[in-house]
Design a protein around this motif. Structure first.
Motif, PDB file in Angstrom:
ATOM      1  N   LEU A   3       0.776  -1.150  -0.188  1.00 23.65           N
ATOM      2  CA  LEU A   3       0.042   0.121  -0.103  1.00 23.65           C
ATOM      3  C   LEU A   3       0.993   1.296  -0.113  1.00 23.65           C
ATOM      4  CD1 LEU A   3      -2.956  -0.726   2.717  1.00 23.65           C
ATOM      5  CD2 LEU A   3      -3.151  -0.484   0.272  1.00 23.65           C
ATOM      6  N   ARG A   4       0.358   2.286  -0.696  1.00 24.86           N
ATOM      7  CA  ARG A   4       1.187   3.561  -0.440  1.00 24.86           C
ATOM      8  C   ARG A   4       0.197   4.750   0.091  1.00 24.86           C
ATOM      9  NH1 ARG A   4       5.140   5.923  -3.082  1.00 24.86           N
ATOM     10  NH2 ARG A   4       5.188   8.202  -3.853  1.00 24.86           N
ATOM     11  N   LEU A   5       0.659   5.157   1.300  1.00 22.19           N
ATOM     12  CA  LEU A   5      -0.062   6.296   2.015  1.00 22.19           C
ATOM     13  C   LEU A   5       0.320   7.399   1.562  1.00 22.19           C
ATOM     14  CD1 LEU A   5       0.033   4.817   5.633  1.00 22.19           C
ATOM     15  CD2 LEU A   5      -1.825   3.958   3.663  1.00 22.19           C
ATOM     16  N   SER A   6      -0.582   8.352   1.439  1.00 21.59           N
ATOM     17  CA  SER A   6      -0.028   9.876   1.185  1.00 21.59           C
ATOM     18  C   SER A   6      -0.683  10.985   2.243  1.00 21.59           C
ATOM     19  CB  SER A   6      -0.682  10.019  -0.148  1.00 21.59           C
ATOM     20  OG  SER A   6       0.147   9.446  -1.142  1.00 21.59           O
ATOM     21  N   CYS A   7       0.116  11.805   2.528  1.00 26.75           N
ATOM     22  CA  CYS A   7      -0.383  12.804   3.593  1.00 26.75           C
ATOM     23  C   CYS A   7      -0.300  14.145   2.828  1.00 26.75           C
ATOM     24  CB  CYS A   7       0.312  12.600   4.740  1.00 26.75           C
ATOM     25  SG  CYS A   7       0.245  14.250   5.999  1.00 26.75           S
ATOM     26  N   VAL A   8      -1.252  14.760   2.643  1.00 28.91           N
ATOM     27  CA  VAL A   8      -1.009  16.019   1.997  1.00 28.91           C
ATOM     28  C   VAL A   8      -1.313  17.180   2.884  1.00 28.91           C
ATOM     29  CG1 VAL A   8      -2.154  17.831   0.397  1.00 28.91           C
ATOM     30  CG2 VAL A   8      -2.233  15.370  -0.060  1.00 28.91           C
ATOM     31  N   ALA A   9      -0.492  18.123   3.161  1.00 27.03           N
ATOM     32  CA  ALA A   9      -0.420  19.344   4.044  1.00 27.03           C
ATOM     33  C   ALA A   9      -1.249  20.729   3.322  1.00 27.03           C
ATOM     34  CB  ALA A   9       0.779  19.577   4.401  1.00 27.03           C
ATOM     35  N   SER A  10      -1.828  21.398   4.247  1.00 20.55           N
ATOM     36  CA  SER A  10      -2.515  22.578   3.937  1.00 20.55           C
ATOM     37  C   SER A  10      -1.675  23.594   3.517  1.00 20.55           C
ATOM     38  CB  SER A  10      -3.472  23.049   4.782  1.00 20.55           C
ATOM     39  OG  SER A  10      -2.942  23.205   6.021  1.00 20.55           O
ATOM     40  N   ARG A  11      -0.301  23.422   3.952  1.00 25.43           N
ATOM     41  CA  ARG A  11       0.559  24.430   3.407  1.00 25.43           C
ATOM     42  C   ARG A  11       1.865  24.031   3.024  1.00 25.43           C
ATOM     43  NH1 ARG A  11       4.519  25.697   7.308  1.00 25.43           N
ATOM     44  NH2 ARG A  11       4.509  24.722   9.377  1.00 25.43           N
ATOM     45  N   THR A  12       2.836  24.763   2.427  1.00 25.74           N
ATOM     46  CA  THR A  12       4.122  24.597   1.916  1.00 25.74           C
ATOM     47  C   THR A  12       4.808  23.569   3.174  1.00 25.74           C
ATOM     48  OG1 THR A  12       5.827  24.891   0.883  1.00 25.74           O
ATOM     49  CG2 THR A  12       5.176  26.563   2.453  1.00 25.74           C
ATOM     50  N   ILE A  13       5.430  22.500   2.631  1.00 21.50           N
ATOM     51  CA  ILE A  13       6.061  21.805   3.715  1.00 21.50           C
ATOM     52  C   ILE A  13       7.718  22.034   3.562  1.00 21.50           C
ATOM     53  CG2 ILE A  13       4.337  19.846   3.655  1.00 21.50           C
ATOM     54  CD1 ILE A  13       6.229  18.204   2.276  1.00 21.50           C
ATOM     55  N   SER A  14       8.153  22.675   2.424  1.00 20.97           N
ATOM     56  CA  SER A  14       9.508  22.813   2.051  1.00 20.97           C
ATOM     57  C   SER A  14      10.200  23.293   3.162  1.00 20.97           C
ATOM     58  CB  SER A  14       9.754  23.711   0.979  1.00 20.97           C
ATOM     59  OG  SER A  14       8.991  25.263   1.339  1.00 20.97           O
ATOM     60  N   SER A  15       9.375  24.223   4.219  1.00 26.53           N
ATOM     61  CA  SER A  15      10.221  24.665   5.380  1.00 26.53           C
ATOM     62  C   SER A  15      10.054  23.858   6.489  1.00 26.53           C
ATOM     63  CB  SER A  15       9.713  26.156   5.731  1.00 26.53           C
ATOM     64  OG  SER A  15       8.125  26.145   5.971  1.00 26.53           O
ATOM     65  N   ILE A  16       9.285  23.014   6.417  1.00 27.72           N
ATOM     66  CA  ILE A  16       8.928  22.093   7.822  1.00 27.72           C
ATOM     67  C   ILE A  16      10.074  21.197   7.953  1.00 27.72           C
ATOM     68  CG2 ILE A  16       7.483  20.195   8.863  1.00 27.72           C
ATOM     69  CD1 ILE A  16       5.152  21.373   7.105  1.00 27.72           C
ATOM     70  N   TYR A  17      10.730  20.990   9.025  1.00 29.83           N
ATOM     71  CA  TYR A  17      12.000  20.367   9.322  1.00 29.83           C
ATOM     72  C   TYR A  17      11.547  18.891   9.214  1.00 29.83           C
ATOM     73  CZ  TYR A  17      15.802  18.063  11.657  1.00 29.83           C
ATOM     74  OH  TYR A  17      16.926  17.035  11.970  1.00 29.83           O
ATOM     75  N   MET A  18      10.537  18.273  10.017  1.00 29.85           N
ATOM     76  CA  MET A  18      10.320  16.969  10.218  1.00 29.85           C
ATOM     77  C   MET A  18       8.947  16.677  10.042  1.00 29.85           C
ATOM     78  SD  MET A  18      11.457  14.648  13.235  1.00 29.85           S
ATOM     79  CE  MET A  18      13.552  14.976  13.061  1.00 29.85           C
ATOM     80  N   MET A  19       8.540  15.562   9.449  1.00 27.08           N
ATOM     81  CA  MET A  19       7.336  15.205   9.207  1.00 27.08           C
ATOM     82  C   MET A  19       7.391  13.546   9.487  1.00 27.08           C
ATOM     83  SD  MET A  19       5.525  17.226   6.371  1.00 27.08           S
ATOM     84  CE  MET A  19       3.653  16.852   7.004  1.00 27.08           C
ATOM     85  N   GLY A  20       6.420  13.027  10.035  1.00 26.74           N
ATOM     86  CA  GLY A  20       6.480  11.597  10.090  1.00 26.74           C
ATOM     87  C   GLY A  20       5.304  10.935  10.056  1.00 26.74           C
ATOM     88  N   TRP A  21       4.882   9.557  10.163  1.00 29.02           N
ATOM     89  CA  TRP A  21       3.890   8.792  10.153  1.00 29.02           C
ATOM     90  C   TRP A  21       4.077   7.961  11.383  1.00 29.02           C
ATOM     91  CZ3 TRP A  21       0.123   8.408   6.801  1.00 29.02           C
ATOM     92  CH2 TRP A  21       0.116   9.075   5.637  1.00 29.02           C
ATOM     93  N   TYR A  22       2.885   7.914  12.245  1.00 33.12           N
ATOM     94  CA  TYR A  22       2.946   7.099  13.226  1.00 33.12           C
ATOM     95  C   TYR A  22       1.592   5.952  12.885  1.00 33.12           C
ATOM     96  CZ  TYR A  22       5.547  10.188  16.068  1.00 33.12           C
ATOM     97  OH  TYR A  22       6.443  11.149  16.621  1.00 33.12           O
ATOM     98  N   ARG A  23       1.353   4.933  13.734  1.00 33.85           N
ATOM     99  CA  ARG A  23       0.421   4.069  13.852  1.00 33.85           C
ATOM    100  C   ARG A  23      -0.014   3.684  15.155  1.00 33.85           C
ATOM    101  NH1 ARG A  23       3.453  -1.241  11.376  1.00 33.85           N
ATOM    102  NH2 ARG A  23       4.612  -1.867  13.111  1.00 33.85           N
TER     103      ARG A  23
END
Length: 111
Positions: free
Chosen positions: A18-38
């Motif tokens: 499976l391929r999960l996607s997470c779309v952010a409501s603002r630009t993520i280029s300046s966001i240092y870290m993003m992650g997936w939890y379960r």
């Protein structure tokens, strides 16, 4: 503030992908870290994978070699490619950035 919307969950047989996607409501280029939890029923939420703006990765031992996290700054998206899925991967998967969380997407691995 940012809103995160996940998609791509579903029912898959063991060994599937499976391929999960997470779309952010603002630009993520300046966001240092993003992650997936379960979080599986009856269990605590756990970090699955995270990625920094510099391209550094972290993976939980249980998913190393099977899952791949990536980010597409042009599309404000963070993806989680999940291969060789096991029943133990069954959980609600949530995207995270700092204090913000998506609503989650259910992944069920079952024959």
């Amino acid at each position: 503030q940012v809103q995160l919307v996940e998609s791509g969950g579903g029912l898959v047989q063991p060994g599937g992908s499976l391929r999960l996607s997470c779309v952010a409501s603002r630009t993520i280029s300046s966001i240092y870290m993003m992650g997936w939890y379960r979080q599986a029923p009856g269990k605590q939420r756990e970090l699955v994978a995270r990625i920094t703006s510099g391209g550094s990765f972290y993976y939980a031992n249980s998913v190393k070699g099977r899952f791949t996290i990536s980010r597409d700054n042009a599309k404000n998206t963070v993806n989680l490619q999940m291969n060789s899925l096991k029943p133990g991967d069954t959980a609600v998967y949530c995207c995270n950035e700092d204090m913000f969380w998506g609503q989650g997407t259910q992944v069920t691995v079952s024959s």
